[in-house]
Design an enzyme around this catalytic site. Structure first.
Site, PDB file in Angstrom:
ATOM      1  N   ASP A   1       0.837  -1.191   0.000  1.00  0.00           N
ATOM      2  CA  ASP A   1       0.000   0.000   0.000  1.00  0.00           C
ATOM      3  C   ASP A   1       0.878   1.248   0.000  1.00  0.00           C
ATOM      4  OD1 ASP A   1      -2.815   1.316   0.787  1.00  0.00           O
ATOM      5  OD2 ASP A   1      -1.237   2.235   2.000  1.00  0.00           O
TER       6      ASP A   1
ATOM      7  N   TYR B   1       2.847  10.004   0.570  1.00  0.00           N
ATOM      8  CA  TYR B   1       3.906   9.370   1.344  1.00  0.00           C
ATOM      9  C   TYR B   1       5.277   9.726   0.761  1.00  0.00           C
ATOM     10  CZ  TYR B   1       0.000   6.471   3.015  1.00  0.00           C
ATOM     11  OH  TYR B   1      -1.193   6.020   3.523  1.00  0.00           O
TER      12      TYR B   1
ATOM     13  N   LYS C   1      -3.497   5.772  -3.790  1.00  0.00           N
ATOM     14  CA  LYS C   1      -4.608   6.642  -3.398  1.00  0.00           C
ATOM     15  C   LYS C   1      -4.682   7.874  -4.281  1.00  0.00           C
ATOM     16  CE  LYS C   1      -3.854   4.985   1.304  1.00  0.00           C
ATOM     17  NZ  LYS C   1      -2.541   4.348   1.045  1.00  0.00           N
TER      18      LYS C   1
END
Length: 313
Positions: free
Chosen positions: A34, A39, A65
């Site tokens: 993920d 990030y 995402k």
């Protein structure tokens, strides 16, 4: 494996250590990864993509995402508040249909991938209407076209995820920190709703930002300094675990995994040693009496599903 730490969360991670950590995860059997543009301001996606290019595409599941576009600010903003040693881009919220389509395409480039398995709407706390009418429509279109396999949303709250479950057709949700040994609020509405509708839940933040890893000095809960009452409760849970010879982190991980709506638990790592520790904790055999003592002391909800006596790993 959650890859926010590999984006330099709180502390920079050198390229070679990031690669060694991903290699250790793969060697340990991890096949679900993920990430997100946020990030490390693209660093996590780039590192993960470079690693996964060495693996057969059918051998792993990849999630990222949407909801933030990475753009270089017109004026210098200084170091990122959370991610260290990152590129100059900074996230800009955009839950519109067109913005999400751009975000998807840009993630494909950073990941050097031709498709993504799970695409989540990322933390739309103050943007529900835009997320539903823009981001969700975009993800639904990508799913229909076969460009993604699953539509999801990832949040640190369960209430809005329950709204999404009622207003759209979602395959999965990433719930961070809201179904743990310290916070079982998701039991009331969200988890039963997911069971009823066949929506898989990915349980993340099982240590609640660190307090369930070490409830002592500088303990964090939900990314900030933990309230003393939460520290006291975590110490009580730890005392029960110690009485049964079980690491607190093992109990935290396996508790979240035991709910029938939970399809996977997500834990991050920044070193090979942390990966190996996570895998070992998931395999610790926890005696049923530990859960009984936590119930008797009112430390977990009576309605919480209890892990089986056998190790989950």
């Amino acid at each position: 494996m959650g890859t926010a730490p590999l984006g330099g969360l709180y502390t920079p991670v050198p390229d070679d250590v990031a690669l060694q950590t991903l290699e250790a995860a793969w060697a340990s059997g991890v096949r679900f990864f993920d990430t997100a543009p946020q990030y490390g301001n693209g660093l996590s996606e780039r590192r993960l993509g470079a690693f996964l290019k060495t693996k057969a595409r059918e051998d792993y599941v990849l999630a990222t995402k949407v909801g933030r576009l990475l753009r270089v600010p017109s004026e210098p903003t200084g170091e990122d508040a959370y991610y260290k040693g990152t590129p100059p881009e900074r996230p800009v919220f955009d839950f519109s249909y067109d913005g999400v389509m751009r975000a998807f395409e840009e993630s494909l480039v950073r990941l050097d991938a031709d498709r993504i398995d799970i695409l989540h709407i990322h933390d739309p706390d103050d943007h529900y209407e835009a997320a539903l009418n823009g981001a969700y429509r975009a993800l639904d279109s990508l799913r229909t076209q076969g460009l993604i396999r699953a539509v999801g949303a990832g949040m640190n709250q369960s209430e809005m995820l329950a709204r999404f479950a009622r207003d759209g057709v979602f395959d999965c949700f990433l719930l961070a920190g809201r179904y743990t040994l310290l916070d079982q609020g998701a039991l009331a509405e969200f988890l039963p709703l997911c069971e009823e509708r066949g929506i898989s839940v990915i349980a993340a933040g099982v240590y609640n930002s660190g307090i369930l890893a070490d409830p002592r000095a500088n303990a964090k809960f939900n990314y900030v300094d933990a309230d003393p009452s939460l520290v006291e409760r975590a110490l009580r849970i730890e005392e029960v675990c110690q009485r049964h010879g079980v690491p607190l982190k093992a109990a935290a991980m396996q508790f979240a995994a035991a709910h029938p709506a939970v399809a996977a638990t997500l834990t991050g790592a920044r070193t090979p040693e942390e990966i190996r520790e996570n895998v070992a904790l998931y395999s610790v055999v926890i005696p049923p009496d530990l859960w009984g003592d936590l119930l008797a002391d009112g430390l977990i909800a009576a309605s919480a599903p209890i892990p089986a006596a056998a190790a989950l790993g």
